[in-house]
Design a protein around this motif. Structure first.
Motif, PDB file in Angstrom:
ATOM      1  N   PRO A  56       0.811  -1.213   0.000  1.00  0.00           N
ATOM      2  CA  PRO A  56       0.000   0.000   0.000  1.00  0.00           C
ATOM      3  C   PRO A  56       0.848   1.268   0.000  1.00  0.00           C
ATOM      4  N   LEU A 164      13.783  -3.827  -1.222  1.00  0.00           N
ATOM      5  CA  LEU A 164      14.618  -2.823  -0.559  1.00  0.00           C
ATOM      6  C   LEU A 164      14.444  -1.491  -1.282  1.00  0.00           C
ATOM      7  N   GLY A 165      14.283  -0.445  -0.518  1.00  0.00           N
ATOM      8  CA  GLY A 165      14.064   0.870  -1.106  1.00  0.00           C
ATOM      9  C   GLY A 165      12.581   1.129  -1.270  1.00  0.00           C
ATOM     10  N   VAL A 167       8.854   1.433  -2.494  1.00  0.00           N
ATOM     11  CA  VAL A 167       8.096   0.661  -3.472  1.00  0.00           C
ATOM     12  C   VAL A 167       7.863   1.533  -4.703  1.00  0.00           C
TER      13      VAL A 167
ATOM     14  N   HIS B  61      20.425   1.469  -1.522  1.00  0.00           N
ATOM     15  CA  HIS B  61      19.691   0.402  -0.837  1.00  0.00           C
ATOM     16  C   HIS B  61      20.650  -0.596  -0.212  1.00  0.00           C
ATOM     17  N   ILE B  76      17.031   3.099   2.173  1.00  0.00           N
ATOM     18  CA  ILE B  76      16.283   2.027   2.853  1.00  0.00           C
ATOM     19  C   ILE B  76      15.035   2.643   3.496  1.00  0.00           C
ATOM     20  N   THR B  77      13.903   1.957   3.369  1.00  0.00           N
ATOM     21  CA  THR B  77      12.663   2.535   3.903  1.00  0.00           C
ATOM     22  C   THR B  77      12.405   2.077   5.336  1.00  0.00           C
ATOM     23  N   ASN B  80      11.220  -1.437   5.306  1.00  0.00           N
ATOM     24  CA  ASN B  80      12.306  -2.415   5.183  1.00  0.00           C
ATOM     25  C   ASN B  80      12.843  -2.793   6.556  1.00  0.00           C
ATOM     26  N   GLU B  82      11.222  -2.184   9.542  1.00  0.00           N
ATOM     27  CA  GLU B  82      10.109  -2.757  10.296  1.00  0.00           C
ATOM     28  C   GLU B  82       9.984  -4.253   9.999  1.00  0.00           C
ATOM     29  N   ASP B  83      10.105  -4.627   8.728  1.00  0.00           N
ATOM     30  CA  ASP B  83       9.961  -6.032   8.326  1.00  0.00           C
ATOM     31  C   ASP B  83      11.258  -6.811   8.499  1.00  0.00           C
ATOM     32  N   ARG B  85      13.787  -6.710   6.629  1.00  0.00           N
ATOM     33  CA  ARG B  85      14.313  -7.132   5.342  1.00  0.00           C
ATOM     34  C   ARG B  85      15.830  -6.932   5.339  1.00  0.00           C
ATOM     35  N   ILE B  86      16.292  -6.063   6.208  1.00  0.00           N
ATOM     36  CA  ILE B  86      17.709  -6.016   6.547  1.00  0.00           C
ATOM     37  C   ILE B  86      17.765  -6.298   8.052  1.00  0.00           C
ATOM     38  N   ASN B 108       6.177   2.450   3.444  1.00  0.00           N
ATOM     39  CA  ASN B 108       6.578   1.699   2.257  1.00  0.00           C
ATOM     40  C   ASN B 108       7.367   2.549   1.267  1.00  0.00           C
TER      41      ASN B 108
END
Ligand code: FES
Ligand code: FES
Lengths: 390, 278
Positions: A56, A164-165, A167, B61, B76-77, B80, B82-83, B85-86, B108
């Motif tokens: 989202p 990554l980065g 969306v 990233h 990096i978000t 990223n 929160e999840d 992913r890193i 996101n």
């Protein structure tokens, strides 16, 4: 115009659009996908939430050009989606909508909650829903509907899309050596000052500040200097007069820059001086040609002798700010900025009174970084305090 | 509610982005996730002539865990982190703070570097990094430099970043095993701008006892020797002194001061609630 290619609801789309076209306008106006709703257009209400690369995101604060190569899914694109179909049924049966304005964004967010947080309880659902506003339902039905679908799927493994980065972001093509095109600098439309009503006109101020300081000069001299409008105007950071004042009426501009935010107010003011009370009031009104914000102000100064050669100056400033600057909703920062401007004005006034008019070098009229200056000052004070503490 | 016209470029690398910013001669603005800049553009509070979009630059990233630090790419978000992913497990506060930023739809897109450079006084990352002793690696046409987080932001929306510099990497030192953290954010509603943020870090192994008072009207206040504010046990705050610091920072309203004080007390209580391991 910039050429873009992206996929919307599984369909490849190619076209040209202005870089400033946000994704929601592109979807609604170009592709006729009007299921995506727009309200605040500043990322707050969630009505415009769509999926970008399966996650989202707000379509009002992401521009279509940012989505080059991305996969976008709007509320029209969930035809065969199992979770969305369960949610539709649950929203219907739990009375999770009334007018339906928030519903497309709600459903996109709800589907993300169900997939990403399969073990969520009602409290967590409420937290996760905080970025989607509903004016009708009071949320109870929406929370029930989402919890119902969560219950139906208990035990499902969490799924979260994304990479990554940001969306939707894709690497760019090399532009090494090329000079990027630049939009021509906009010219601020000149406001028509001096015609309308000046001052607050009985309106309730939304920003107020007051300050006092004492200068080592006799009251009569201070009173005379304050009557010299060009000299006083030079003390105001970022201000300039556009014509010589006549009969207490002034026209001018004021530009203030805070980080990337630039304002350029044009306006007019009437100054009324009460000789006997040693008090003056400025009634002003102006408009920011850049953002379209408007400001009305009443500034009062009152003088009182604190000795034969010393005068206290009390300044009060009342402002009504309207338009984007006010809508931005950060009144604390604007208020702080006003207080700092007033403080700097006072310091310059003090300087001009005690040491004569300083040269323009010491008083730049256009560039202004008041917060930066003051923050530096505070940091220094703070450091010295800290050193003492050690 | 539509932005003023701007042009748009999407460079392929950080050095190209810096070159595009330099060529923009003050009219160019960098955009990453755009979650803070977007609203300001729509409101026309910001009117750049050129947007330089760095969101897709892969070098931004990057993520690396070295012996003593996490090196997080500026692109990096929050989602990223929160999840996970890193894997930022070495600095436990990061995931918690990431998950509390605005809303998922914003997380996101919103990047760690974008938020730091935007320098909103109420932003979450802005009010965490100085407390963790973080350093930023900046890249510009004339080379690279490193700036301490505590020296980066100068005032509301203002930083030491040159107009053609890009924040590339956020370098977060790893705390030692006995480190304790407290983090408190007070906001009217989940996802709204914070009214007060406080961070307390106690890491005796590295000789650190630091407090941060954030969501002021400008840069956060960072106190290096927090024992002077909070007592050596962290739980005997000198409220008079904290109040004086807040007034100096322009927090003059008593209610606002009380909020900051409460946040700081709670953060200290969290950091010192468990006995330090021997
Ligand atoms: S219209 Fe996009 S968040 Fe409100
Ligand atoms: S149903 Fe009307 S706004 Fe939500």
């Amino acid at each position: 115009m910039t050429d873009i290619r992206l996929s919307v609801n599984g369909r490849p789309i190619a076209g040209a659009c202005e870089p400033r076209t946000h994704l929601a306008d592109f979807l609604r106006d170009r592709l006729d996908l009007t299921g995506t709703h727009l309200r605040c257009e500043q990322g707050v209400c969630g009505a415009c939430t769509v999926l970008i690369d399966g996650a989202p995101a707000r379509s009002c604060i992401n521009y279509a050009v940012n989505c080059q190569g991305a996969e976008v899914t709007t509320i029209e694109g969930f035809g065969g989606d199992e979770v969305m179909s369960r949610l539709r049924t649950a929203f219907h049966e739990e009375h999770a909508l009334q007018c339906g304005f928030c519903t497309p964004g709600m459903l996109v967010t709800a589907r993300d909650i169900v997939l990403r947080l399969p073990e969520a309880d009602a409290a967590q659902v409420r937290t996760e829903l905080s970025g989607n506003l509903c004016r009708c339902t009071g949320y109870a039905g929406i929370v029930r509907a989402i919890c119902r679908v969560l219950d139906e799927r208990r035990g499902a493994a969490p799924v979260s899309a994304g990479r990554l980065g940001p969306v939707g972001a894709r690497p760019g093509a090399s532009v090494a050596g090329a000079r990027p095109a630049m939009t021509e600098a906009g010219t601020a439309p000149a406001a028509a000052p001096g015609t309308g009503e000046l001052g607050l006109g009985g309106r309730k101020p939304n920003l107020e500040t007051a300050l006092s300081f004492t200068v080592r000069r006799p009251i009569d001299e201070v009173w005379a200097v304050l009557g010299d409008i060009p000299r006083v105007a030079r003390c105001m950071p970022g201000a300039s007069l556009s014509a010589p004042p006549s009969d207490g009426h002034v026209e001018g501009r004021m530009s203030v820059k805070v980080g990337p935010i630039a304002t350029n107010f044009a306006g007019a003011a009437r100054i009324v001086r009460e000789e006997a009370e040693r008090r003056g009031t400025l009634y002003g009104a102006g408009r920011d040609g850049l953002s379209g914000s408007s400001a009305r102000a009443e500034v009062t100064y009152a003088l009182a002798p604190t000795g034969p050669d010393a005068t206290r100056i009390d300044i009060t400033l009342k402002t009504v700010l309207a338009g984007p600057l006010a809508q931005f909703g950060r009144s604390g920062i604007v208020k702080e900025l006003m207080a700092r401007l007033a403080e700097q004005f006072a310091r310059r006034l003090e300087q001009t009174l005690e040491h004569g008019a300083p040269d323009d070098e010491a008083m730049p009229e256009t560039s202004l970084r008041p917060l930066a200056l003051i923050a530096g000052l505070i940091a220094d004070k703070f450091r010295s305090l800290f050193r003492r503490a050690r | 509610m539509k932005p003023a016209p701007f042009d748009y470029t999407r460079p392929a690398s950080v050095s190209e982005a810096a070159a595009a910013l330099a060529a923009g001669e003050g009219g160019a603005k960098l955009i990453a996730g755009g979650q803070s800049l977007g609203p300001m553009l729509n409101l026309r509070l910001v009117q750049p002539r050129l947007l330089v979009d760095v969101a897709g630059i892969e070098a931004l990233h990057a993520f690396e865990e070295t012996a003593d630090a996490l090196r997080i790419g500026a692109g990096i978000t929050a989602a990223n982190i929160e999840d996970q992913r890193i894997d930022t497990g070495a600095v436990p506060l990061l995931q918690r703070v990431a998950a509390g930023i605005a809303y998922r739809a914003v997380r996101n897109r919103g990047t760690i570097g974008g938020s730091l450079c935007h320098a909103d006084p109420a932003a979450d990352w802005v009010n965490l990094m100085p407390a963790l002793g973080v350093r930023y690696e900046l890249v510009g046409p004339s080379g690279r430099r490193t700036v301490a987080a505590a020296d980066f932001m100068t005032a509301a929306f203002e930083t030491v970043l040159a107009p053609d510099e890009v924040l590339e990497t956020v370098v977060i030192p790893k705390p030692s095993a006995g480190a304790r953290f407290g983090h408190v954010k007070i906001a009217r509603k989940t996802g709204k701008f914070a009214m007060a943020i406080a961070v307390v870090v106690s890491d005796p192994g590295r000789g650190v006892f630091r407090a941060l008072i954030g969501a002021t009207h400008g840069r956060p206040l960072v106190v290096e020797e927090a024992a002077s504010l909070l007592g050596s046990d962290g739980n005997t705050p000198d409220t008079a002194r904290i109040g004086a610091l807040l007034v100096e920072a322009g927090i003059t309203e008593p209610a606002a001061r009380q909020l900051h004080l409460t946040a700081l007390r709670r953060a200290a209580a969290e950091a010192f609630s468990k006995a330090l391991p021997s």
